[in-house]
Design a protein around this motif. Sequence first.
Motif, PDB file in Angstrom:
ATOM      1  N   SER A   1     -22.839  -3.832  49.075  1.00 14.63           N
ATOM      2  CA  SER A   1     -22.165  -2.536  48.961  1.00 14.63           C
ATOM      3  C   SER A   1     -20.714  -2.564  49.436  1.00 14.63           C
ATOM      4  O   SER A   1     -20.046  -1.546  49.411  1.00 14.63           O
TER       5      SER A   1
ATOM      6  N   SER B   1     -18.104  -4.157  48.109  1.00 16.24           N
ATOM      7  CA  SER B   1     -17.114  -4.188  47.044  1.00 16.24           C
ATOM      8  C   SER B   1     -17.815  -4.057  45.700  1.00 16.24           C
ATOM      9  O   SER B   1     -19.041  -4.169  45.610  1.00 16.24           O
ATOM     10  N   PHE B   2     -17.033  -3.831  44.658  1.00 14.47           N
ATOM     11  CA  PHE B   2     -17.576  -3.767  43.303  1.00 14.47           C
ATOM     12  C   PHE B   2     -18.339  -5.051  42.983  1.00 14.47           C
ATOM     13  O   PHE B   2     -19.459  -5.012  42.462  1.00 14.47           O
TER      14      PHE B   2
ATOM     15  N   ASP C   1     -21.683  -5.376  44.800  1.00 19.01           N
ATOM     16  CA  ASP C   1     -22.694  -4.510  44.198  1.00 19.01           C
ATOM     17  C   ASP C   1     -23.238  -5.143  42.919  1.00 19.01           C
ATOM     18  O   ASP C   1     -24.455  -5.190  42.698  1.00 19.01           O
TER      19      ASP C   1
ATOM     20  N   SER D   1     -22.581  -0.766  38.707  1.00 22.03           N
ATOM     21  CA  SER D   1     -21.681  -0.877  39.856  1.00 22.03           C
ATOM     22  C   SER D   1     -20.501   0.082  39.713  1.00 22.03           C
ATOM     23  O   SER D   1     -20.094   0.738  40.678  1.00 22.03           O
ATOM     24  N   ARG D   2     -19.975   0.170  38.522  1.00 27.13           N
ATOM     25  CA  ARG D   2     -18.882   1.115  38.272  1.00 27.13           C
ATOM     26  C   ARG D   2     -19.347   2.551  38.525  1.00 27.13           C
ATOM     27  O   ARG D   2     -18.635   3.343  39.161  1.00 27.13           O
TER      28      ARG D   2
ATOM     29  N   HIS E   1     -21.521   3.525  40.526  1.00 30.44           N
ATOM     30  CA  HIS E   1     -21.698   3.758  41.965  1.00 30.44           C
ATOM     31  C   HIS E   1     -20.399   4.163  42.652  1.00 30.44           C
ATOM     32  O   HIS E   1     -20.426   4.571  43.817  1.00 30.44           O
ATOM     33  N   LEU E   2     -19.276   4.033  41.963  1.00 34.21           N
ATOM     34  CA  LEU E   2     -17.983   4.425  42.526  1.00 34.21           C
ATOM     35  C   LEU E   2     -17.594   5.856  42.152  1.00 34.21           C
ATOM     36  O   LEU E   2     -16.540   6.327  42.556  1.00 34.21           O
ATOM     37  N   THR E   3     -18.437   6.543  41.409  1.00 42.32           N
ATOM     38  CA  THR E   3     -18.086   7.881  40.934  1.00 42.32           C
ATOM     39  C   THR E   3     -18.239   8.929  42.031  1.00 42.32           C
ATOM     40  O   THR E   3     -18.962   8.740  43.019  1.00 42.32           O
TER      41      THR E   3
ATOM     42  N   LYS F   1     -21.922   9.959  42.591  1.00 41.51           N
ATOM     43  CA  LYS F   1     -22.711   9.089  43.478  1.00 41.51           C
ATOM     44  C   LYS F   1     -22.337   9.327  44.937  1.00 41.51           C
ATOM     45  O   LYS F   1     -23.219   9.372  45.817  1.00 41.51           O
ATOM     46  N   ARG F   2     -21.060   9.499  45.231  1.00 42.60           N
ATOM     47  CA  ARG F   2     -20.649   9.784  46.611  1.00 42.60           C
ATOM     48  C   ARG F   2     -21.270  11.090  47.093  1.00 42.60           C
ATOM     49  O   ARG F   2     -21.761  11.174  48.225  1.00 42.60           O
TER      50      ARG F   2
END
Length: 292
Positions: A93, A95-96, A99, A252-253, A255-257, A260-261
């Motif tokens: 978790s 970094s991209f 992940d 993984s991308r 998970h950066l949205t 998701k946060r």
Amino acid sequence: MAKWLSSTDCIAFDIQDRVARLTLNNPARRNALSWDMLVELRAALLEADDLREVAVIVLEGAGKDFCAGYDMQAAYARYAKEDAARDAYRTGSASFDDDAWKLERFQELLRTAFTVHKPVIAKVHGNCLAGGTDLALYCDLVIAADDARIGFPATRAMGSPPNHMWFYNVGPQWAKRLLLSGDTLDGRDAARIGLVVASAPPERLEDEVMTLARRLATIDPDLLATQKRIVNLALELAGAGTLARLAAEMDSRAHLTRAKRDFDADTARHGFKEAARRRDAPFGDGVVKPSW
């Protein structure tokens, strides 16, 4: 009748009439997929593939569900433990790429049903959600109870299917319809769109699956492997392996949205079950009802 002697904490293994029956055996957690369960499942699938007395493999779930998804409780605990060793190992978790690396490791385990030589039939009842669909759709044939619940609600806030066999089973429009909304199908409608090969009333599911499994088990396993592997090679030529790699990176991308946060923050405040309930509330029952 020979029995596999290396039964595990998470997987029950039995052989009947040349059919190996592998059961996800954690009904208290609705057979949610943890790292430990997937490691044991891979070993069981490879054992069944190796045994000469086995011609066909049936994969099922103990209790009320086939598999309700990935074990998020175990996952969050694992991430916390990995964070303590951040300087020495990847955390999955940080970094991209970390992940994506973590998702690819899970992918290797899940893909075992696809890569073994013998045909694998998924017997789906109850919930088959998120990671449960990743596992079922890597099997060669899926037979579901009419009232099974199949889908990937996590696409509403948590990510994207990290294996992505949806396109190859139902085509682009139905894949988009289900994944853009996170809606689910019952087993009967899943059969109508080709997501599963057949459905049956719950009380007849066992007979439906085992009748097919025993029928296939009368055939030389080398011939079964021939048919399975040529179709799987066609899937590979159609890009299934490449798409799976890209799917892990797209997850993984995702998970950066912001979604998701926000979901992770909601989970921290209310717990995963309540966060999922709040995520799904605007969608009502969230069930697709195709018009025929």
